[in-house]
Scaffold this motif. Structure first.
Motif, PDB file in Angstrom:
ATOM      1  N   ALA A   1       1.543 -25.547   2.265  1.00  0.00           N
ATOM      2  CA  ALA A   1       1.242 -24.213   1.834  1.00  0.00           C
ATOM      3  C   ALA A   1      -0.339 -24.156   1.936  1.00  0.00           C
ATOM      4  O   ALA A   1      -0.862 -23.014   2.017  1.00  0.00           O
ATOM      5  N   SER A   2      -0.872 -25.193   1.856  1.00  0.00           N
ATOM      6  CA  SER A   2      -2.370 -24.926   1.943  1.00  0.00           C
ATOM      7  C   SER A   2      -2.979 -24.436   3.348  1.00  0.00           C
ATOM      8  O   SER A   2      -3.848 -23.972   3.234  1.00  0.00           O
ATOM      9  N   THR A   3      -2.185 -24.483   4.188  1.00  0.00           N
ATOM     10  CA  THR A   3      -2.556 -24.154   5.607  1.00  0.00           C
ATOM     11  C   THR A   3      -2.532 -22.431   5.759  1.00  0.00           C
ATOM     12  O   THR A   3      -3.149 -21.833   6.286  1.00  0.00           O
ATOM     13  N   GLN A   4      -1.800 -22.079   4.548  1.00  0.00           N
ATOM     14  CA  GLN A   4      -1.670 -20.594   4.471  1.00  0.00           C
ATOM     15  C   GLN A   4      -2.925 -20.002   3.780  1.00  0.00           C
ATOM     16  O   GLN A   4      -2.856 -18.634   3.918  1.00  0.00           O
ATOM     17  N   ALA A   5      -3.476 -20.792   3.108  1.00  0.00           N
ATOM     18  CA  ALA A   5      -4.598 -20.244   2.133  1.00  0.00           C
ATOM     19  C   ALA A   5      -5.913 -20.162   3.096  1.00  0.00           C
ATOM     20  O   ALA A   5      -6.515 -21.222   3.725  1.00  0.00           O
TER      21      ALA A   5
ATOM     22  N   ALA B   1       2.454   6.078   2.401  1.00  0.00           N
ATOM     23  CA  ALA B   1       2.195   7.066   1.651  1.00  0.00           C
ATOM     24  C   ALA B   1       0.507   6.481   1.319  1.00  0.00           C
ATOM     25  O   ALA B   1      -0.239   7.346   0.401  1.00  0.00           O
ATOM     26  N   GLY B   2       0.006   5.497   1.831  1.00  0.00           N
ATOM     27  CA  GLY B   2      -1.433   5.142   1.861  1.00  0.00           C
ATOM     28  C   GLY B   2      -1.964   4.088   1.176  1.00  0.00           C
ATOM     29  O   GLY B   2      -2.837   3.790   0.845  1.00  0.00           O
ATOM     30  N   ILE B   3      -0.924   3.220   0.608  1.00  0.00           N
ATOM     31  CA  ILE B   3      -0.972   1.949  -0.353  1.00  0.00           C
ATOM     32  C   ILE B   3      -1.132   0.761   0.663  1.00  0.00           C
ATOM     33  O   ILE B   3       0.001   0.423   1.081  1.00  0.00           O
ATOM     34  N   PRO B   4      -2.136   0.065   0.758  1.00  0.00           N
ATOM     35  CA  PRO B   4      -2.371  -1.156   1.672  1.00  0.00           C
ATOM     36  C   PRO B   4      -1.199  -2.283   1.259  1.00  0.00           C
ATOM     37  O   PRO B   4      -0.945  -2.337   0.052  1.00  0.00           O
ATOM     38  N   ALA B   5      -0.614  -2.931   2.289  1.00  0.00           N
ATOM     39  CA  ALA B   5      -0.065  -4.167   1.898  1.00  0.00           C
ATOM     40  C   ALA B   5      -0.882  -5.353   1.448  1.00  0.00           C
ATOM     41  O   ALA B   5      -2.001  -5.318   1.902  1.00  0.00           O
ATOM     42  N   THR B   6      -0.677  -6.414   0.499  1.00  0.00           N
ATOM     43  CA  THR B   6      -1.410  -7.080   0.056  1.00  0.00           C
ATOM     44  C   THR B   6      -0.381  -8.552  -0.105  1.00  0.00           C
ATOM     45  O   THR B   6       0.591  -8.413  -0.580  1.00  0.00           O
ATOM     46  N   GLU B   7      -1.168  -9.818  -0.374  1.00  0.00           N
ATOM     47  CA  GLU B   7      -0.756 -10.959  -0.610  1.00  0.00           C
ATOM     48  C   GLU B   7      -1.101 -11.589  -1.716  1.00  0.00           C
ATOM     49  O   GLU B   7      -0.664 -12.566  -2.196  1.00  0.00           O
ATOM     50  N   ASP B   8      -2.339 -10.993  -2.452  1.00  0.00           N
ATOM     51  CA  ASP B   8      -2.849 -11.316  -3.408  1.00  0.00           C
ATOM     52  C   ASP B   8      -3.395 -10.479  -4.310  1.00  0.00           C
ATOM     53  O   ASP B   8      -4.246  -9.744  -3.924  1.00  0.00           O
TER      54      ASP B   8
ATOM     55  N   ASN C   1      -9.914  -7.039  -6.850  1.00  0.00           N
ATOM     56  CA  ASN C   1      -9.392  -5.729  -6.725  1.00  0.00           C
ATOM     57  C   ASN C   1      -7.693  -5.796  -6.254  1.00  0.00           C
ATOM     58  O   ASN C   1      -7.771  -6.280  -5.292  1.00  0.00           O
ATOM     59  N   ASN C   2      -7.135  -5.550  -7.136  1.00  0.00           N
ATOM     60  CA  ASN C   2      -5.737  -5.683  -6.834  1.00  0.00           C
ATOM     61  C   ASN C   2      -4.939  -4.574  -6.285  1.00  0.00           C
ATOM     62  O   ASN C   2      -3.634  -4.591  -6.168  1.00  0.00           O
ATOM     63  N   GLU C   3      -5.611  -3.665  -5.480  1.00  0.00           N
ATOM     64  CA  GLU C   3      -5.088  -2.426  -4.719  1.00  0.00           C
ATOM     65  C   GLU C   3      -4.238  -3.167  -3.645  1.00  0.00           C
ATOM     66  O   GLU C   3      -4.436  -4.007  -2.964  1.00  0.00           O
ATOM     67  N   GLY C   4      -2.775  -2.474  -3.696  1.00  0.00           N
ATOM     68  CA  GLY C   4      -2.049  -2.796  -2.738  1.00  0.00           C
ATOM     69  C   GLY C   4      -0.573  -3.051  -3.153  1.00  0.00           C
ATOM     70  O   GLY C   4      -0.301  -2.646  -4.391  1.00  0.00           O
ATOM     71  N   VAL C   5       0.297  -3.303  -2.278  1.00  0.00           N
ATOM     72  CA  VAL C   5       1.659  -3.355  -2.534  1.00  0.00           C
ATOM     73  C   VAL C   5       2.226  -4.808  -2.034  1.00  0.00           C
ATOM     74  O   VAL C   5       1.810  -5.157  -0.977  1.00  0.00           O
ATOM     75  N   GLY C   6       3.096  -5.370  -2.828  1.00  0.00           N
ATOM     76  CA  GLY C   6       3.632  -6.628  -2.450  1.00  0.00           C
ATOM     77  C   GLY C   6       4.478  -7.266  -3.411  1.00  0.00           C
ATOM     78  O   GLY C   6       4.585  -6.709  -4.488  1.00  0.00           O
ATOM     79  N   TYR C   7       5.116  -8.437  -3.262  1.00  0.00           N
ATOM     80  CA  TYR C   7       6.054  -9.089  -4.288  1.00  0.00           C
ATOM     81  C   TYR C   7       5.133  -9.747  -5.305  1.00  0.00           C
ATOM     82  O   TYR C   7       4.057 -10.311  -5.040  1.00  0.00           O
TER      83      TYR C   7
END
Length: 555
Positions: free
Chosen positions: A137-141, A177-184, A189-195
């Motif tokens: 997983a460290s390669t994804q960071a 609708a204008g909310i960017p995707a995020t992975e973190d 700044n936690n703006e975004g949508v994701g799991y």
């Protein structure tokens, strides 16, 4: 006799116990009113449904009838078990926004609470899955991710072990609708949508009792844990004009026992945003008029004890959907339940591994907002109210909360009986700004659902209902369908000396007439001057990490 007495073995208390008992010369007592965390539903993630409202694990509080909620009183869960709320909460790892901590630094006049100064204390106990070497997983960071996150600490953070097509579609609609995707969500700044990422290990809940008490504290001869032990009041004495905390009176399974501090020792209240102000008030520390009215001798007039209560109120919009299964119908039959149980038994995945909310989004209620002020918790299920059966039709719930409510409430004891629950009055939707944001957030939810990415599911608004369109109608409906998301904070707020409602100073020492009350701190979510812009469990751990360092350094 103890060097440190910690009241409450919850989120903050377990970490404090770990850090303070590391010195073998210091004798540490951890007091917990609840029992051990050996109930199997604590550890199965979906088991929060069996822990909230259960006297084995929950204090079973209720709010006072809330005018802003059309007179409704809400269930107000608080953990009464080892691990505290980390044993019954939603398991979501969320720090909030950097601006929250800049605000704390301004409120206290102490740069130690700035974001950059808090970040190392988040990282100190963090064990993030993306930095695992064995899994690759460290390669994804990225380098930026590695700078913002920690690995090898006690507090495990993992990705969820399931996905839902209907939630993926909601995420795509949010982007449209204008909310960017995020992975973190945790970079400042936690703006975004994701799991959401969750505090789990291999599909099991990871609470603070597992992380910080077992096995290391149990193996230390200088550490004691008393469960089933409720602090009735603190033992206070005025020496040379200054108030000192000498220990506490504790109701234990053996009867009433007195525990004492060694000279130079400290008692750390970590009983939470409800329990800590309750114990202070019972001990004569709080608003003088309240205490005198209940026949309690005033030891220290502190008007802010029990004031400044803040919470996140989530407004639960429900949309019926077609062409896909949701948990409503997946779990409706015995066969469906058996499949879900089998998947969890063999893979530790599927609906039984679910956090209460899977998909998250942070965005703005209006374009003039500089930072996101709304948080979504989106679920592939629906029900009339928490604790009630799922609907028999397929639906999703898109809950949205105002991250920075301006409404303020109170926690006040009703008598001098430590076993009587205090009066909890959050005062939800009591300000014009909070009502405006409520109406705006419901409109934004409709905007997301109306995007092309979600059209295939033919969404049909079930709650609040499309017939409600005006601000007045939406505010009234928000009061009807909203519920707490279980984030009470602020009732023993830290602040500057000239802040009349400040209960503790920036080092979390309880204020007294001449400086501070000797030997007494509050270390939990109650010290937050303003609520964080997100879920509150992880910020509480950071507070405890800082406090432990200060205590050990004699600050």
């Amino acid at each position: 006799m103890f060097d440190f007495i910690i009241v409450g073995a919850g989120t903050a208390g377990c970490l404090l116990a770990n850090r303070l008992s590391a010195d073998p010369e210091k004798r540490v007592l951890l007091l917990e009113a609840g029992g051990k965390d050996d109930y199997h539903w604590i550890h199965i993630p979906v088991g929060y449904l069996h822990c909230i409202g259960n006297p084995r694990t929950d204090w079973l509080y209720q709010t006072e009838p809330e005018p802003g909620l059309n007179g409704r009183a809400l269930r107000y869960p608080r953990g009464k078990v080892l691990g505290g709320c980390s044993s019954i909460n939603g398991m979501i790892y969320m720090r909030g926004q950097s601006r929250d901590y800049e605000g704390w630094a301004a409120a206290t006049g102490d740069p130690a609470w700035r974001w950059d100064a808090c970040l190392p204390f988040f990282k100190q106990h963090e064990n993030h899955w993306r930095l695992d070497q064995a899994a690759g997983a460290s390669t994804q960071a990225t380098a930026a991710f590695k700078a913002a996150h920690g690995h090898g600490g006690e507090w495990r953070i993992e990705r969820q072990r399931l996905r839902w097509d209907v939630l993926d579609a909601f995420a795509q609609a949010a982007v449209q609708a204008g909310i960017p995707a995020t992975e973190d969500f945790n970079a400042g700044n936690n703006e975004g949508v994701g799991y959401f990422e969750v505090n789990q290990r291999k599909g099991l809940r990871w609470n603070t009792a597992k992380a910080f008490l077992r096995p290391i504290c149990y193996a230390r001869p200088n550490f004691e844990l008393w469960t089933g032990s409720t602090v009735q009041r603190l033992r206070l004495e005025r020496i040379d004009g200054a108030l000192h905390c000498l220990g506490a009176e504790v109701h234990t399974p053996r009867g009433i026992e007195s525990v004492s501090l060694n000279p130079g020792g400290e008692l750390l209240l970590a009983a939470g945003a409800i329990g800590s102000p309750q114990i202070l008030q019972l001990s004569g520390i709080g608003p003088a008029a309240l205490l005198q009215g209940l026949g309690i001798e005033v030891q220290q007039d502190l008007p802010g004890v029990g004031s400044n209560l803040q919470d996140h109120l989530q407004i639960r919009s429900v949309f019926k959907v077609e062409g896909t299964a949701t948990l409503n119908t997946q779990s409706a039959s015995l066969w469906g339940k058996a499949k879900i149980a089998a998947e969890y038994a063999f893979k530790r995945s599927g609906p039984m591994s679910m956090a209460p909310s899977q998909l998250g989004a942070f965005t703005r209620s209006s374009p003039d907002k500089t930072w996101p002020d709304l948080e979504y918790h989106v679920q592939p299920l629906s029900l009339e109210a928490f604790g009630e059966p799922l609907h028999r039709f397929n639906a999703i719930t898109a809950s949205v909360c105002n991250l920075n409510p301006s409404s303020r409430g109170t926690v006040q004891i009703r008598s001098d009986d430590p076993l009587q629950a205090p009066a909890i009055a959050p005062n939800y939707l009591s300000t014009d700004e909070d009502r405006r944001v409520a109406a705006a957030s419901l409109r934004l939810t409709r905007k997301i659902i109306a995007q092309p990415a979600f059209a295939a599911y033919r969404p049909d608004e079930y709650k609040p209902g499309p017939q409600y369109q005006s601000d007045e109608e939406l505010i009234a409906q928000a009061g009807q369908i909203a519920s707490t998301i279980f984030h009470p904070v602020g009732t023993c707020k830290m602040g500057c000396e000239d802040d009349a409602l400040a209960v503790v100073d920036s080092r979390l020492r309880v204020r007294g007439s001449n400086g501070v009350i000797k030997g007494l701190r509050v270390v939990d979510a109650s010290v937050m001057p303003a609520i964080t812009s997100g879920n509150t469990n992880s910020p509480t751990l950071m507070i405890a990490e800082k406090a432990a360092a200060w205590v050990l350094a004699g600050e």
